[in-house]
Design an enzyme around this catalytic site. Sequence first.
Site, PDB file in Angstrom:
ATOM      1  N   HIS A 164     -71.877  77.049  53.370  1.00  0.00           N
ATOM      2  CA  HIS A 164     -72.515  76.075  52.967  1.00  0.00           C
ATOM      3  C   HIS A 164     -74.031  76.728  53.533  1.00  0.00           C
ATOM      4  O   HIS A 164     -74.697  76.666  55.147  1.00  0.00           O
ATOM      5  CB  HIS A 164     -73.129  75.011  53.009  1.00  0.00           C
ATOM      6  CG  HIS A 164     -73.654  74.271  51.991  1.00  0.00           C
ATOM      7  ND1 HIS A 164     -73.253  73.507  50.675  1.00  0.00           N
ATOM      8  CD2 HIS A 164     -74.834  74.224  52.598  1.00  0.00           C
ATOM      9  CE1 HIS A 164     -74.213  72.880  50.649  1.00  0.00           C
ATOM     10  NE2 HIS A 164     -75.862  73.106  51.652  1.00  0.00           N
ATOM     11  N   ARG A 220     -72.033  69.129  35.937  1.00  0.00           N
ATOM     12  CA  ARG A 220     -72.558  69.139  36.180  1.00  0.00           C
ATOM     13  C   ARG A 220     -73.085  71.396  35.611  1.00  0.00           C
ATOM     14  O   ARG A 220     -73.674  71.639  34.894  1.00  0.00           O
ATOM     15  CB  ARG A 220     -74.230  68.588  37.402  1.00  0.00           C
ATOM     16  CG  ARG A 220     -73.641  69.633  38.067  1.00  0.00           C
ATOM     17  CD  ARG A 220     -74.332  69.481  39.675  1.00  0.00           C
ATOM     18  NE  ARG A 220     -74.848  68.108  39.950  1.00  0.00           N
ATOM     19  CZ  ARG A 220     -75.543  67.282  40.911  1.00  0.00           C
ATOM     20  NH1 ARG A 220     -75.874  68.734  41.375  1.00  0.00           N
ATOM     21  NH2 ARG A 220     -75.244  65.837  40.843  1.00  0.00           N
ATOM     22  N   THR A 226     -74.023  70.133  48.244  1.00  0.00           N
ATOM     23  CA  THR A 226     -73.003  69.288  48.486  1.00  0.00           C
ATOM     24  C   THR A 226     -74.023  68.484  49.753  1.00  0.00           C
ATOM     25  O   THR A 226     -74.483  69.320  50.839  1.00  0.00           O
ATOM     26  CB  THR A 226     -71.911  69.631  48.881  1.00  0.00           C
ATOM     27  OG1 THR A 226     -71.366  70.105  47.809  1.00  0.00           O
ATOM     28  CG2 THR A 226     -70.855  68.802  49.271  1.00  0.00           C
ATOM     29  N   GLU A 269     -63.443  73.566  57.354  1.00  0.00           N
ATOM     30  CA  GLU A 269     -64.599  74.162  56.563  1.00  0.00           C
ATOM     31  C   GLU A 269     -65.849  74.093  57.372  1.00  0.00           C
ATOM     32  O   GLU A 269     -65.837  72.683  56.696  1.00  0.00           O
ATOM     33  CB  GLU A 269     -64.894  74.183  55.130  1.00  0.00           C
ATOM     34  CG  GLU A 269     -65.974  75.412  54.712  1.00  0.00           C
ATOM     35  CD  GLU A 269     -66.110  75.083  53.240  1.00  0.00           C
ATOM     36  OE1 GLU A 269     -65.040  75.494  52.382  1.00  0.00           O
ATOM     37  OE2 GLU A 269     -67.140  75.699  52.467  1.00  0.00           O
ATOM     38  N   ARG A 302     -67.490  69.198  39.691  1.00  0.00           N
ATOM     39  CA  ARG A 302     -67.947  68.006  40.424  1.00  0.00           C
ATOM     40  C   ARG A 302     -68.143  66.248  38.772  1.00  0.00           C
ATOM     41  O   ARG A 302     -67.841  66.863  37.733  1.00  0.00           O
ATOM     42  CB  ARG A 302     -69.556  68.062  40.434  1.00  0.00           C
ATOM     43  CG  ARG A 302     -69.818  69.170  41.631  1.00  0.00           C
ATOM     44  CD  ARG A 302     -71.626  69.311  41.355  1.00  0.00           C
ATOM     45  NE  ARG A 302     -71.822  67.906  42.726  1.00  0.00           N
ATOM     46  CZ  ARG A 302     -72.560  67.631  43.632  1.00  0.00           C
ATOM     47  NH1 ARG A 302     -72.710  68.204  44.286  1.00  0.00           N
ATOM     48  NH2 ARG A 302     -72.969  66.750  44.074  1.00  0.00           N
ATOM     49  N   HIS A 353     -66.433  74.724  41.987  1.00  0.00           N
ATOM     50  CA  HIS A 353     -66.563  72.818  42.588  1.00  0.00           C
ATOM     51  C   HIS A 353     -66.292  71.858  41.533  1.00  0.00           C
ATOM     52  O   HIS A 353     -67.956  71.815  40.843  1.00  0.00           O
ATOM     53  CB  HIS A 353     -68.070  72.632  43.704  1.00  0.00           C
ATOM     54  CG  HIS A 353     -68.554  71.290  43.659  1.00  0.00           C
ATOM     55  ND1 HIS A 353     -68.759  70.371  44.937  1.00  0.00           N
ATOM     56  CD2 HIS A 353     -67.363  69.522  43.256  1.00  0.00           C
ATOM     57  CE1 HIS A 353     -69.035  69.456  45.143  1.00  0.00           C
ATOM     58  NE2 HIS A 353     -67.786  68.916  44.162  1.00  0.00           N
ATOM     59  N   ASN A 361     -68.719  81.685  44.732  1.00  0.00           N
ATOM     60  CA  ASN A 361     -68.868  80.573  45.032  1.00  0.00           C
ATOM     61  C   ASN A 361     -69.925  80.220  43.519  1.00  0.00           C
ATOM     62  O   ASN A 361     -70.616  81.041  43.675  1.00  0.00           O
ATOM     63  CB  ASN A 361     -69.198  79.147  45.683  1.00  0.00           C
ATOM     64  CG  ASN A 361     -69.422  78.115  45.422  1.00  0.00           C
ATOM     65  OD1 ASN A 361     -70.297  77.742  43.749  1.00  0.00           O
ATOM     66  ND2 ASN A 361     -69.301  77.183  45.836  1.00  0.00           N
ATOM     67  N   GLU A 379     -63.121  73.260  45.588  1.00  0.00           N
ATOM     68  CA  GLU A 379     -64.335  71.761  46.188  1.00  0.00           C
ATOM     69  C   GLU A 379     -63.910  71.273  45.124  1.00  0.00           C
ATOM     70  O   GLU A 379     -64.175  70.687  43.577  1.00  0.00           O
ATOM     71  CB  GLU A 379     -65.592  72.363  46.252  1.00  0.00           C
ATOM     72  CG  GLU A 379     -65.151  73.828  47.460  1.00  0.00           C
ATOM     73  CD  GLU A 379     -66.781  74.424  46.386  1.00  0.00           C
ATOM     74  OE1 GLU A 379     -67.698  73.200  46.876  1.00  0.00           O
ATOM     75  OE2 GLU A 379     -67.041  75.077  48.220  1.00  0.00           O
ATOM     76  N   HIS A 383     -73.146  78.692  40.382  1.00  0.00           N
ATOM     77  CA  HIS A 383     -73.836  78.257  39.827  1.00  0.00           C
ATOM     78  C   HIS A 383     -74.309  79.840  38.768  1.00  0.00           C
ATOM     79  O   HIS A 383     -75.497  79.595  37.946  1.00  0.00           O
ATOM     80  CB  HIS A 383     -75.193  79.401  41.009  1.00  0.00           C
ATOM     81  CG  HIS A 383     -75.292  78.138  41.418  1.00  0.00           C
ATOM     82  ND1 HIS A 383     -75.828  76.887  41.138  1.00  0.00           N
ATOM     83  CD2 HIS A 383     -75.434  78.338  43.508  1.00  0.00           C
ATOM     84  CE1 HIS A 383     -76.102  76.164  42.532  1.00  0.00           C
ATOM     85  NE2 HIS A 383     -75.830  76.923  43.522  1.00  0.00           N
TER      86      HIS A 383
END
Length: 272
Positions: free
Chosen positions: A225, A84, A136, A186, A80, A78, A35, A105, A38
Site C-alpha cells: 500500500h 468498481r 483500502t 501483509e 471489490r 482486488h 496489483n 484481495e 488500475h
Amino acid sequence: MSGRWRWSLPESGISAINPFWFTVSTNNRLTLGVNIDHVATLRQARYPGAVETHNREPDPIAAALLCEKAGAAGITVHLRADRRHIQDADVFRLREKITTKLNLEMGNTEEIVEIALRLRPDDVCLVPEHRQEITTEGGLDVVGQFDALHKTVTRLQAAGIRVSMFVEPDEAQILASARLGANMVELHTGAFANAQGEAQLRELERIRVGAEIAHAQKLQVNAGHGINYVNIKLIRTVPHLQELNIGHSIISRSVFVGLENAVKEMLTLMNG
Ligand code: PXP
C-alpha cells in the site's frame, strides 16, 4: 526463504554451480506482486457497463502477462463488492492465463468467499472494505472480527488457498492473525507512505517491529500500500520481508515508460 541470511546466486549466465558465485546477503530477495486493479479502473472509466463491447481497453489480462514477462512473481487483484474496477470475468480469465501466482484481495463477505472458492487463487489477502473509500483504508480488525475471519480462513485453507491478513503493523493484530492460523500477514504501509521526514522514519520503525513480531510467529511477512519508486529504498531495509504488492505507482509510471519497464525498474530498486 525466510530469515535474515541467505545464500544467493548471481543473476546471469549460470550454466553450472561454482562455489565462488555464492555470496551472503542480509535480507531476503523480495518478490513483487503487481496489483493491476488500475488497469481495470481505466477500462471501467470508459466502458463501465458494456460487458462485451469489442472496443473495451485496456485489458487487465494483457497487462498481467506483461508484468510476468518483466519478472513479477505474481499478479494481485482486488475483487471489490461494488466491482468498481476488476470484474468477475477478469479474475477467471487471469486464473486461466497467468503462469505465476494469483493473489486475490477480498473483503470477508459470503458472496466473495464463494467466488474465491470457485476461482482457487494461489493466495487470498483478506482486507477491510468500505464502499465510500477511494482505496483500502487501514488494516483489518482481526482482533474484533476474530470468529468471522477464523471461519473464512479455515474454509479457504481447506480449498488449498494460502491466506494473508492485511493488518496495521500492530502487535495485537499480528498475534491475532497468527492465532487464527493465517499463513501470512501483509503489513499496511499506507501510514508510512503518507508520512514524511521524522514521522516517516517512526512509521518505518513500526513496520520493522511488526515484521519481527510476525516472523517470530512464523508468519510469512509481506507488505503493501502506497509503496513507490522513492520510498521503496526505506521499505527494503525492513527485515524478513518476502513479498511486496504494489499497484498505483507502477501503473502510473507505465504511462511514461511502458509497463514492462515500470515493473523492471521497481524490481531493480527492490533488490538492488
Ligand atoms: N495491498 C493491499 C492489501 C491493497 O489493498 C492494495 C491496494 O489495492 C495494495 C497492496 C496496493 O496498493 P498501491 O496501489 O497503493 O500500491
